[in-house]
Design a protein around this motif. Structure first.
Motif, mmCIF file in Angstrom:
data_model
loop_
_atom_site.group_PDB
_atom_site.id
_atom_site.type_symbol
_atom_site.label_atom_id
_atom_site.label_comp_id
_atom_site.label_asym_id
_atom_site.label_seq_id
_atom_site.Cartn_x
_atom_site.Cartn_y
_atom_site.Cartn_z
ATOM 1 N N ARG A 243 -0.522 12.034 -0.535
ATOM 2 C CA ARG A 243 -1.124 13.333 -0.209
ATOM 3 C C ARG A 243 -1.010 14.135 -1.496
ATOM 4 O O ARG A 243 0.094 14.322 -2.016
ATOM 5 C CB ARG A 243 -0.364 14.015 0.915
ATOM 6 N N HIS B 51 -3.088 0.351 -3.571
ATOM 7 C CA HIS B 51 -2.264 -0.847 -3.691
ATOM 8 C C HIS B 51 -1.475 -0.799 -4.991
ATOM 9 O O HIS B 51 -1.981 -0.337 -6.005
ATOM 10 C CB HIS B 51 -3.140 -2.101 -3.704
ATOM 11 N N ASP C 2 -5.718 14.096 1.648
ATOM 12 C CA ASP C 2 -4.764 13.364 2.486
ATOM 13 C C ASP C 2 -5.127 11.897 2.565
ATOM 14 O O ASP C 2 -6.288 11.525 2.401
ATOM 15 C CB ASP C 2 -4.797 13.902 3.922
ATOM 16 N N ASN C 3 -4.125 11.086 2.831
ATOM 17 C CA ASN C 3 -4.316 9.690 3.197
ATOM 18 C C ASN C 3 -5.036 8.865 2.135
ATOM 19 O O ASN C 3 -5.926 8.083 2.437
ATOM 20 C CB ASN C 3 -5.040 9.589 4.546
ATOM 21 N N LEU C 4 -4.660 9.041 0.889
ATOM 22 C CA LEU C 4 -5.154 8.176 -0.179
ATOM 23 C C LEU C 4 -4.307 6.915 -0.172
ATOM 24 O O LEU C 4 -3.105 6.979 -0.380
ATOM 25 C CB LEU C 4 -5.002 8.852 -1.539
ATOM 26 N N LEU C 5 -4.897 5.768 0.079
ATOM 27 C CA LEU C 5 -4.164 4.508 0.091
ATOM 28 C C LEU C 5 -4.458 3.748 -1.190
ATOM 29 O O LEU C 5 -5.623 3.483 -1.505
ATOM 30 C CB LEU C 5 -4.546 3.659 1.297
ATOM 31 N N LYS D 223 0.850 -1.183 0.000
ATOM 32 C CA LYS D 223 0.000 0.000 0.000
ATOM 33 C C LYS D 223 0.891 1.240 0.000
ATOM 34 O O LYS D 223 1.894 1.296 0.705
ATOM 35 C CB LYS D 223 -0.878 0.047 1.246
ATOM 36 N N TYR D 224 0.491 2.210 -0.788
ATOM 37 C CA TYR D 224 1.184 3.489 -0.842
ATOM 38 C C TYR D 224 0.219 4.578 -0.413
ATOM 39 O O TYR D 224 -0.916 4.636 -0.896
ATOM 40 C CB TYR D 224 1.705 3.767 -2.252
ATOM 41 N N GLY D 225 0.662 5.417 0.512
ATOM 42 C CA GLY D 225 -0.156 6.532 0.980
ATOM 43 C C GLY D 225 0.245 7.804 0.258
ATOM 44 O O GLY D 225 1.420 8.144 0.204
ATOM 45 N N CYS E 2 4.435 10.939 -0.752
ATOM 46 C CA CYS E 2 4.142 9.517 -0.946
ATOM 47 C C CYS E 2 4.857 8.732 0.142
ATOM 48 O O CYS E 2 6.059 8.907 0.352
ATOM 49 C CB CYS E 2 4.601 9.050 -2.325
ATOM 50 N N THR E 3 4.121 7.885 0.849
ATOM 51 C CA THR E 3 4.704 7.033 1.880
ATOM 52 C C THR E 3 4.369 5.582 1.586
ATOM 53 O O THR E 3 3.356 5.277 0.971
ATOM 54 C CB THR E 3 4.168 7.398 3.284
ATOM 55 N N ARG F 159 3.366 1.925 2.972
ATOM 56 C CA ARG F 159 2.716 1.251 4.107
ATOM 57 C C ARG F 159 2.976 -0.241 3.965
ATOM 58 O O ARG F 159 2.326 -0.912 3.185
ATOM 59 C CB ARG F 159 1.215 1.517 4.113
#
Length: 65
Positions: free
Chosen positions: A12, A27, A22-25, A8-10, A50-51, A53
């Motif tokens: 903004r 795959h 914000d916080n769009l997850l 999963k990639y978060g 981009c983070t 997860r």
């Protein structure tokens, strides 16, 4: 049978109308795959952050079973 690891990639982002989301997850197999999917939904957006997860150990075992 080998299972592909999906991460999963978060994200903004700033939409083309200027709103911050914000916080769009999303795959994806990798960051480029997740960004491609994001740009299909939010055309002409600006990615602010981009983070990654990583899945938890328990979630990996549950998915394999």
């Amino acid at each position: 049978m080998t299972q592909a690891i999906i991460t999963k990639y978060g994200f903004r982002i700033r939409t083309r109308s200027g709103l911050i989301v914000d916080n769009l997850l999303i795959h994806g197999k990798d960051e480029a795959d997740a960004e491609r999917k994001l740009r299909q939904m939010y055309q002409h957006c600006s990615i602010l952050e981009c983070t990654v997860r990583k899945p938890r150990k328990n979630a990996e075992f549950a998915a394999a079973g």
